[in-house]
Design a protein around this motif. Structure first.
Motif, short mmCIF file in Angstrom:
data_model
loop_
_atom_site.label_atom_id
_atom_site.label_comp_id
_atom_site.label_asym_id
_atom_site.label_seq_id
_atom_site.Cartn_x
_atom_site.Cartn_y
_atom_site.Cartn_z
N GLY A 41 0.87 -1.20 0.01
CA GLY A 41 -0.01 -0.11 -0.08
C GLY A 41 0.75 1.19 0.04
O GLY A 41 2.08 1.22 -0.45
N ARG A 42 0.39 2.47 0.69
CA ARG A 42 0.89 3.70 0.74
C ARG A 42 2.03 3.61 1.69
O ARG A 42 2.04 2.97 2.71
CB ARG A 42 0.14 4.79 1.01
N CYS A 43 3.24 4.03 1.25
CA CYS A 43 4.67 3.95 2.22
C CYS A 43 5.33 5.36 2.15
O CYS A 43 5.15 6.09 1.07
CB CYS A 43 5.77 2.99 1.39
N LEU A 44 5.85 5.44 3.51
CA LEU A 44 6.87 6.78 3.69
C LEU A 44 8.20 6.02 3.83
O LEU A 44 8.38 5.29 4.50
CB LEU A 44 6.24 7.18 4.86
N LEU A 45 9.09 6.96 2.94
CA LEU A 45 10.42 6.45 3.02
C LEU A 45 11.25 7.73 3.41
O LEU A 45 11.16 8.96 3.08
CB LEU A 45 10.94 6.36 1.61
N LEU A 46 12.34 7.60 4.17
CA LEU A 46 13.24 8.91 4.45
C LEU A 46 14.61 8.42 4.29
O LEU A 46 15.21 7.21 4.59
CB LEU A 46 13.10 9.21 6.14
N ASP A 47 15.11 9.04 3.12
CA ASP A 47 16.61 8.46 2.74
C ASP A 47 16.49 7.36 2.15
O ASP A 47 17.60 6.36 2.50
CB ASP A 47 17.60 8.93 3.72
N ASP A 48 15.33 7.01 1.41
CA ASP A 48 15.12 5.79 0.91
C ASP A 48 15.05 4.60 1.79
O ASP A 48 15.03 3.36 1.47
CB ASP A 48 16.55 5.19 -0.12
N VAL A 49 14.72 4.91 2.94
CA VAL A 49 14.46 3.69 3.82
C VAL A 49 13.19 3.70 4.13
O VAL A 49 12.56 4.73 4.89
CB VAL A 49 15.33 3.96 5.04
N ILE A 50 12.39 2.44 4.09
CA ILE A 50 11.22 2.62 4.44
C ILE A 50 10.70 2.78 6.09
O ILE A 50 11.41 2.28 6.81
CB ILE A 50 10.51 1.49 4.10
N GLN A 51 9.73 3.57 6.41
CA GLN A 51 9.27 3.86 7.78
C GLN A 51 8.23 3.39 8.11
O GLN A 51 7.86 2.98 9.25
CB GLN A 51 9.44 5.40 7.89
N THR A 52 7.14 3.58 7.21
CA THR A 52 5.85 2.89 7.56
C THR A 52 5.05 2.79 6.28
O THR A 52 5.19 3.37 5.30
CB THR A 52 4.95 4.27 8.53
N ALA A 53 4.32 1.67 6.56
CA ALA A 53 3.70 1.29 5.49
C ALA A 53 2.09 1.02 5.69
O ALA A 53 1.89 0.39 6.71
CB ALA A 53 4.16 -0.01 4.60
N GLU A 54 1.29 1.41 4.85
CA GLU A 54 -0.18 1.20 5.16
C GLU A 54 -0.52 -0.21 5.48
O GLU A 54 -1.47 -0.43 6.53
CB GLU A 54 -1.02 1.61 3.90
N SER A 55 -0.09 -1.05 4.81
CA SER A 55 -0.51 -2.51 5.16
C SER A 55 -0.12 -3.04 6.48
O SER A 55 -0.67 -4.32 6.84
CB SER A 55 0.14 -3.41 3.85
N ASP A 56 1.01 -2.91 7.05
CA ASP A 56 1.47 -3.17 8.08
C ASP A 56 1.94 -2.36 9.35
O ASP A 56 2.41 -3.15 10.28
CB ASP A 56 2.47 -4.41 7.86
N HIS A 57 1.86 -0.97 9.17
CA HIS A 57 2.56 -0.41 10.26
C HIS A 57 1.63 -0.71 11.80
O HIS A 57 2.49 -0.28 12.61
CB HIS A 57 2.16 1.08 10.13
N GLU A 58 0.38 -1.16 11.81
CA GLU A 58 0.09 -1.30 12.94
C GLU A 58 0.81 -2.58 13.81
O GLU A 58 0.79 -2.56 15.06
CB GLU A 58 -1.54 -2.10 12.93
N LEU A 59 1.24 -3.53 13.00
CA LEU A 59 1.90 -4.45 13.82
C LEU A 59 3.35 -3.67 14.63
O LEU A 59 3.49 -4.04 15.64
CB LEU A 59 2.85 -5.43 12.89
N TYR A 60 3.97 -2.87 13.90
CA TYR A 60 5.08 -2.01 14.67
C TYR A 60 4.47 -1.20 15.71
O TYR A 60 4.84 -1.33 16.57
CB TYR A 60 5.71 -1.07 13.39
N ASP A 61 3.36 -0.30 15.38
CA ASP A 61 2.74 0.44 16.24
C ASP A 61 2.57 -0.20 17.63
O ASP A 61 2.76 0.09 18.67
CB ASP A 61 1.50 1.06 15.83
N ARG A 62 1.95 -1.49 17.52
CA ARG A 62 1.49 -2.06 18.77
C ARG A 62 2.62 -2.94 19.35
O ARG A 62 2.87 -2.98 20.58
CB ARG A 62 0.53 -3.38 18.28
N ALA A 63 3.75 -2.87 18.77
CA ALA A 63 4.83 -3.45 19.24
C ALA A 63 5.46 -2.48 20.20
O ALA A 63 5.77 -2.70 21.35
CB ALA A 63 5.99 -4.02 18.20
#
Ligand SMILES: C[S@@+](CC[C@H](N)C(=O)[O-])C[C@H]1O[C@@H](n2cnc3c(N)ncnc32)[C@H](O)[C@@H]1O
Length: 237
Positions: A41-63
């Motif tokens: 899905g939609r992704c945010l990258l900083l200096d070409d490194v992925i930070q957050t993706a629509e499909s799975d950011h909740e896994l990271y947020d909950r961790a």
């Protein structure tokens, strides 16, 4: 932009095709990219490194929110300018007041304009655009129930050696500013992310965290858009 690469410590890098490029800009701190992909899905990258993706950011947020309690009232997020962790924290505990200290206001603007992030308009959320390094030592004691380090793999503006000083200072100032029984959560990057001089990043961070927190735990989790297992560290006061 036809694709971006997810670089993995294992060497098994992933090439992700981009279906639409929505935004690219250079802030004083980093290059900011927002794009659509069919895989994540939609992704945010900083200096070409992925930070957050629509499909799975909740896994990271909950961790990173694993230690959040319903009795907590004040949460501090260092970094986290995309707003996802703040938004998820309020879903879990709607009574919270959340302070977000993000270095780069352009990340917040990109999240608002291209990721539909509205959490910074919520009256329960205070955004402070500042370096976490300078912010924390100014905060008084017993100010927060929990603190989350939702930072890029290496904090912007600090190389690996300075990074150790950054985290050492952040951990000791965090311990001083947490209420008794308060907690800290730290995203420690890929499990096998190595320091230039040898040794794993997570082990170095764990050692630094142990200098300021008596009880330290480490968990591992897999967020598909990060490409490989990542570590989260938790400390309790
Ligand atoms: C977008 S969040 C997401 C991090 C996510 N854990 C990841 O690496 O995939 C990381 C944020 O930390 C911010 N950041 C980096 N260094 C910082 C610092 N010294 N003080 C405050 N924010 C910082 C970056 O600007 C960025 O917006």
């Amino acid at each position: 932009m036809s694709h971006f690469d997810i670089l993995c410590a294992s060497g098994d890098n992933l090439r992700i095709p981009v279906t639409k490029l929505l935004h690219t800009s250079r802030s004083p701190y980093q290059e900011i990219t927002v794009c659509d992909t069919s895989q994540f899905g939609r992704c945010l990258l900083l200096d070409d490194v992925i930070q957050t993706a629509e499909s799975d950011h909740e896994l990271y947020d909950r961790a990173v929110l694993h230690k959040l309690r319903l009795s907590d009232r004040k949460l501090l997020i260092l970094g986290g300018g995309d707003g996802d962790v703040a938004a998820q924290a309020l879903v879990i505990n709607p009574e919270l007041h959340v302070t977000v200290v993000e270095l780069d206001g352009a990340v917040v603007a990109a999240a608002r304009d291209h990721l539909g992030q509205t959490v910074f308009e919520n009256s329960r959320v205070e955004l402070i655009v500042e370096d976490a390094f300078t912010f924390l030592p100014r905060v008084g004691s017993a100010a927060f129930d929990g603190i989350i380090c939702d930072l890029t793999d290496f904090p912007v503006g600090y190389d690996q050696e300075q990074g150790a000083e950054f985290y050492s200072r952040i951990f000791s100032a965090s311990s001083a500013t947490l209420k008794w029984g308060g907690w800290i959560a730290v995203y420690a990057g890929a499990t096998d992310l190595m320091l230039d001089g040898g040794g794993r990043v997570v082990d170095r961070l764990r050692g630094l965290l142990s200098e300021s927190f008596g009880k330290v735990e480490c968990t591992e989790g897999f967020v598909p858009s990060f490409g490989e297992p990542c570590c989260y560290l938790y400390g309790e006061r």
